[in-house]
Write a protein that holds these residues in place. Structure first.
Motif, PDB file in Angstrom:
ATOM      1  N   LEU A   1       3.190  -6.650 -10.730  1.00  0.00           N
ATOM      2  CA  LEU A   1       3.210  -5.313 -10.149  1.00  0.00           C
ATOM      3  C   LEU A   1       1.768  -4.840 -10.043  1.00  0.00           C
ATOM      4  CD1 LEU A   1       6.163  -3.842 -12.246  1.00  0.00           C
ATOM      5  CD2 LEU A   1       6.234  -5.107 -10.076  1.00  0.00           C
ATOM      6  N   LEU A   2       1.383  -4.339  -8.863  1.00  0.00           N
ATOM      7  CA  LEU A   2      -0.013  -3.996  -8.603  1.00  0.00           C
ATOM      8  C   LEU A   2      -0.152  -2.530  -8.183  1.00  0.00           C
ATOM      9  CD1 LEU A   2      -0.860  -7.243  -6.608  1.00  0.00           C
ATOM     10  CD2 LEU A   2      -1.306  -6.779  -9.024  1.00  0.00           C
ATOM     11  N   PRO A   3      -0.005  -1.596  -9.132  1.00  0.00           N
ATOM     12  CA  PRO A   3      -0.107  -0.175  -8.775  1.00  0.00           C
ATOM     13  C   PRO A   3      -1.493   0.215  -8.261  1.00  0.00           C
ATOM     14  CG  PRO A   3       0.023  -0.442 -11.164  1.00  0.00           C
ATOM     15  CD  PRO A   3       0.269  -1.795 -10.554  1.00  0.00           C
ATOM     16  N   GLU A   4      -2.514  -0.553  -8.606  1.00  0.00           N
ATOM     17  CA  GLU A   4      -3.873  -0.237  -8.154  1.00  0.00           C
ATOM     18  C   GLU A   4      -4.112  -0.649  -6.700  1.00  0.00           C
ATOM     19  OE1 GLU A   4      -3.860  -4.411  -9.552  1.00  0.00           O
ATOM     20  OE2 GLU A   4      -3.048  -2.568 -10.386  1.00  0.00           O
ATOM     21  N   ASP A   5      -3.246  -1.486  -6.148  1.00  0.00           N
ATOM     22  CA  ASP A   5      -3.386  -1.941  -4.767  1.00  0.00           C
ATOM     23  C   ASP A   5      -2.996  -0.811  -3.815  1.00  0.00           C
ATOM     24  OD1 ASP A   5      -3.859  -4.419  -3.064  1.00  0.00           O
ATOM     25  OD2 ASP A   5      -1.896  -3.784  -2.322  1.00  0.00           O
ATOM     26  N   ASP A   6      -3.672  -0.722  -2.685  1.00  0.00           N
ATOM     27  CA  ASP A   6      -3.347   0.278  -1.665  1.00  0.00           C
ATOM     28  C   ASP A   6      -2.149  -0.241  -0.864  1.00  0.00           C
ATOM     29  OD1 ASP A   6      -3.168   1.942   0.549  1.00  0.00           O
ATOM     30  OD2 ASP A   6      -5.329   2.011   0.886  1.00  0.00           O
ATOM     31  N   ALA A   7      -0.952   0.237  -1.228  1.00  0.00           N
ATOM     32  CA  ALA A   7       0.280  -0.274  -0.632  1.00  0.00           C
ATOM     33  C   ALA A   7       0.334  -0.010   0.872  1.00  0.00           C
ATOM     34  CB  ALA A   7       1.493   0.337  -1.327  1.00  0.00           C
ATOM     35  N   LYS A   8      -0.170   1.119   1.329  1.00  0.00           N
ATOM     36  CA  LYS A   8      -0.147   1.414   2.772  1.00  0.00           C
ATOM     37  C   LYS A   8      -1.047   0.442   3.528  1.00  0.00           C
ATOM     38  CE  LYS A   8       1.267   6.179   2.487  1.00  0.00           C
ATOM     39  NZ  LYS A   8       1.006   7.570   2.794  1.00  0.00           N
ATOM     40  N   ALA A   9      -2.202   0.153   2.982  1.00  0.00           N
ATOM     41  CA  ALA A   9      -3.093  -0.829   3.612  1.00  0.00           C
ATOM     42  C   ALA A   9      -2.455  -2.210   3.567  1.00  0.00           C
ATOM     43  CB  ALA A   9      -4.449  -0.849   2.910  1.00  0.00           C
ATOM     44  N   ARG A  10      -1.800  -2.538   2.457  1.00  0.00           N
ATOM     45  CA  ARG A  10      -1.146  -3.845   2.325  1.00  0.00           C
ATOM     46  C   ARG A  10      -0.053  -4.003   3.385  1.00  0.00           C
ATOM     47  NH1 ARG A  10      -2.962  -8.069   0.163  1.00  0.00           N
ATOM     48  NH2 ARG A  10      -3.676  -6.775  -1.553  1.00  0.00           N
ATOM     49  N   MET A  11       0.687  -2.939   3.669  1.00  0.00           N
ATOM     50  CA  MET A  11       1.766  -3.031   4.655  1.00  0.00           C
ATOM     51  C   MET A  11       1.239  -3.364   6.040  1.00  0.00           C
ATOM     52  SD  MET A  11       4.731  -0.298   3.569  1.00  0.00           S
ATOM     53  CE  MET A  11       3.792   1.117   4.068  1.00  0.00           C
ATOM     54  N   ARG A  12      -0.002  -3.020   6.322  1.00  0.00           N
ATOM     55  CA  ARG A  12      -0.587  -3.359   7.627  1.00  0.00           C
ATOM     56  C   ARG A  12      -0.799  -4.864   7.769  1.00  0.00           C
ATOM     57  NH1 ARG A  12      -3.105   1.705   6.688  1.00  0.00           N
ATOM     58  NH2 ARG A  12      -4.981   0.801   5.807  1.00  0.00           N
ATOM     59  N   GLU A  13      -0.813  -5.591   6.647  1.00  0.00           N
ATOM     60  CA  GLU A  13      -0.979  -7.041   6.648  1.00  0.00           C
ATOM     61  C   GLU A  13       0.366  -7.778   6.620  1.00  0.00           C
ATOM     62  OE1 GLU A  13      -3.305  -8.029   3.249  1.00  0.00           O
ATOM     63  OE2 GLU A  13      -4.940  -6.679   3.780  1.00  0.00           O
ATOM     64  N   LEU A  14       1.451  -7.040   6.455  1.00  0.00           N
ATOM     65  CA  LEU A  14       2.780  -7.631   6.322  1.00  0.00           C
ATOM     66  C   LEU A  14       3.553  -7.456   7.623  1.00  0.00           C
ATOM     67  CD1 LEU A  14       3.570  -6.396   2.700  1.00  0.00           C
ATOM     68  CD2 LEU A  14       2.703  -8.633   3.418  1.00  0.00           C
ATOM     69  N   PRO A  15       4.715  -8.104   7.749  1.00  0.00           N
ATOM     70  CA  PRO A  15       5.500  -7.986   8.985  1.00  0.00           C
ATOM     71  C   PRO A  15       5.739  -6.528   9.376  1.00  0.00           C
ATOM     72  CG  PRO A  15       6.404  -9.720   7.614  1.00  0.00           C
ATOM     73  CD  PRO A  15       5.343  -9.032   6.797  1.00  0.00           C
ATOM     74  N   LYS A  16       5.495  -6.236  10.653  1.00  0.00           N
ATOM     75  CA  LYS A  16       5.497  -4.861  11.146  1.00  0.00           C
ATOM     76  C   LYS A  16       6.836  -4.150  11.014  1.00  0.00           C
ATOM     77  CE  LYS A  16       1.736  -5.519  14.455  1.00  0.00           C
ATOM     78  NZ  LYS A  16       0.751  -5.397  13.448  1.00  0.00           N
ATOM     79  N   TYR A  17       7.945  -4.812  11.355  1.00  0.00           N
ATOM     80  CA  TYR A  17       9.244  -4.136  11.309  1.00  0.00           C
ATOM     81  C   TYR A  17       9.587  -3.701   9.885  1.00  0.00           C
ATOM     82  CZ  TYR A  17      14.179  -3.146  11.475  1.00  0.00           C
ATOM     83  OH  TYR A  17      15.389  -2.537  11.331  1.00  0.00           O
ATOM     84  N   ASN A  18       9.493  -4.636   8.939  1.00  0.00           N
ATOM     85  CA  ASN A  18       9.801  -4.299   7.553  1.00  0.00           C
ATOM     86  C   ASN A  18       8.867  -3.212   7.033  1.00  0.00           C
ATOM     87  OD1 ASN A  18      11.333  -5.078   4.964  1.00  0.00           O
ATOM     88  ND2 ASN A  18       9.194  -5.074   4.353  1.00  0.00           N
ATOM     89  N   SER A  19       7.590  -3.319   7.341  1.00  0.00           N
ATOM     90  CA  SER A  19       6.633  -2.312   6.888  1.00  0.00           C
ATOM     91  C   SER A  19       6.946  -0.939   7.466  1.00  0.00           C
ATOM     92  CB  SER A  19       5.208  -2.728   7.254  1.00  0.00           C
ATOM     93  OG  SER A  19       4.840  -3.879   6.512  1.00  0.00           O
ATOM     94  N   ALA A  20       7.412  -0.898   8.706  1.00  0.00           N
ATOM     95  CA  ALA A  20       7.781   0.381   9.321  1.00  0.00           C
ATOM     96  C   ALA A  20       8.958   1.010   8.583  1.00  0.00           C
ATOM     97  CB  ALA A  20       8.119   0.180  10.799  1.00  0.00           C
ATOM     98  N   VAL A  21       9.945   0.207   8.224  1.00  0.00           N
ATOM     99  CA  VAL A  21      11.114   0.719   7.503  1.00  0.00           C
ATOM    100  C   VAL A  21      10.717   1.183   6.104  1.00  0.00           C
ATOM    101  CG1 VAL A  21      13.370   0.108   6.538  1.00  0.00           C
ATOM    102  CG2 VAL A  21      12.748  -0.637   8.844  1.00  0.00           C
ATOM    103  N   VAL A  22       9.944   0.366   5.401  1.00  0.00           N
ATOM    104  CA  VAL A  22       9.496   0.730   4.053  1.00  0.00           C
ATOM    105  C   VAL A  22       8.668   2.011   4.118  1.00  0.00           C
ATOM    106  CG1 VAL A  22       8.001   0.038   2.130  1.00  0.00           C
ATOM    107  CG2 VAL A  22       9.629  -1.594   3.101  1.00  0.00           C
ATOM    108  N   GLY A  23       7.781   2.094   5.092  1.00  0.00           N
ATOM    109  CA  GLY A  23       6.950   3.286   5.236  1.00  0.00           C
ATOM    110  C   GLY A  23       7.751   4.525   5.591  1.00  0.00           C
ATOM    111  N   ALA A  24       8.794   4.368   6.405  1.00  0.00           N
ATOM    112  CA  ALA A  24       9.602   5.513   6.834  1.00  0.00           C
ATOM    113  C   ALA A  24      10.481   6.044   5.712  1.00  0.00           C
ATOM    114  CB  ALA A  24      10.470   5.121   8.028  1.00  0.00           C
ATOM    115  N   PHE A  25      11.045   5.161   4.901  1.00  0.00           N
ATOM    116  CA  PHE A  25      11.998   5.594   3.881  1.00  0.00           C
ATOM    117  C   PHE A  25      11.429   5.628   2.473  1.00  0.00           C
ATOM    118  CE2 PHE A  25      14.762   4.030   7.298  1.00  0.00           C
ATOM    119  CZ  PHE A  25      15.518   5.178   7.498  1.00  0.00           C
ATOM    120  N   GLY A  26      10.326   4.944   2.257  1.00  0.00           N
ATOM    121  CA  GLY A  26       9.761   4.853   0.919  1.00  0.00           C
ATOM    122  C   GLY A  26       9.142   6.152   0.449  1.00  0.00           C
ATOM    123  N   THR A  27       9.281   6.409  -0.848  1.00  0.00           N
ATOM    124  CA  THR A  27       8.705   7.615  -1.442  1.00  0.00           C
ATOM    125  C   THR A  27       7.717   7.283  -2.543  1.00  0.00           C
ATOM    126  OG1 THR A  27      10.542   7.784  -3.010  1.00  0.00           O
ATOM    127  CG2 THR A  27      10.755   8.993  -0.936  1.00  0.00           C
TER     128      THR A  27
END
Length: 133
Positions: free
Chosen positions: A93-119
């Protein structure tokens, strides 16, 4: 903005009762298998992410509130199904990592869903063993 607790309950109920049972059956779906911290049973959760070398990266939309994150805290040995094949590894688990920046490196569709619903975004890295599970 929807209350974070209400959003978490709604999304979790949808995933548990509708989304996850369907996605788990798809042979191409990436799955994370953890060991239940109370039951000791294998628990499989559909996830999205990307393999980078000997690691698999993903972002949890509810962080520490996610059951699979709680399971990882108790037992960091996991399995990941990628392309229909299972790989054992150790989750970090990497709480120090910038999760929003990391999502830009991951598959776009999944990242969009995680970003839209994630809190409560949380980056997870699974270091894959050299041998498949």
């Amino acid at each position: 903005m929807v209350n974070a607790d209400l959003q978490h309950r709604w999304v979790t109920a949808f995933q548990r009762n509708i989304g996850n049972p369907i996605l788990r059956r798809l042979p191409s779906q990436t799955l994370l298998e953890t060991t239940g911290r109370v039951s000791g049973q294998a628990r499989q959760t559909p996830i999205g992410g990307a393999r980078r070398g000997d690691s698999f990266w993903f972002v949890s939309e509810f962080g520490e509130r996610s059951q699979y994150i709680r399971n990882i805290r108790a037992h960091d040995r996991v399995r990941v199904r990628l392309g229909g094949r299972w790989y054992s590894g150790t989750a970090h688990l990497l709480p120090e990592d910038d999760a929003k920046a990391r999502m830009r490196e991951l598959p776009k569709y999944n990242s969009a869903v995680v970003g839209a619903f994630g809190t409560d975004l949380l980056t997870v890295r699974v270091d894959l063993d050299s041998d498949r599970a």
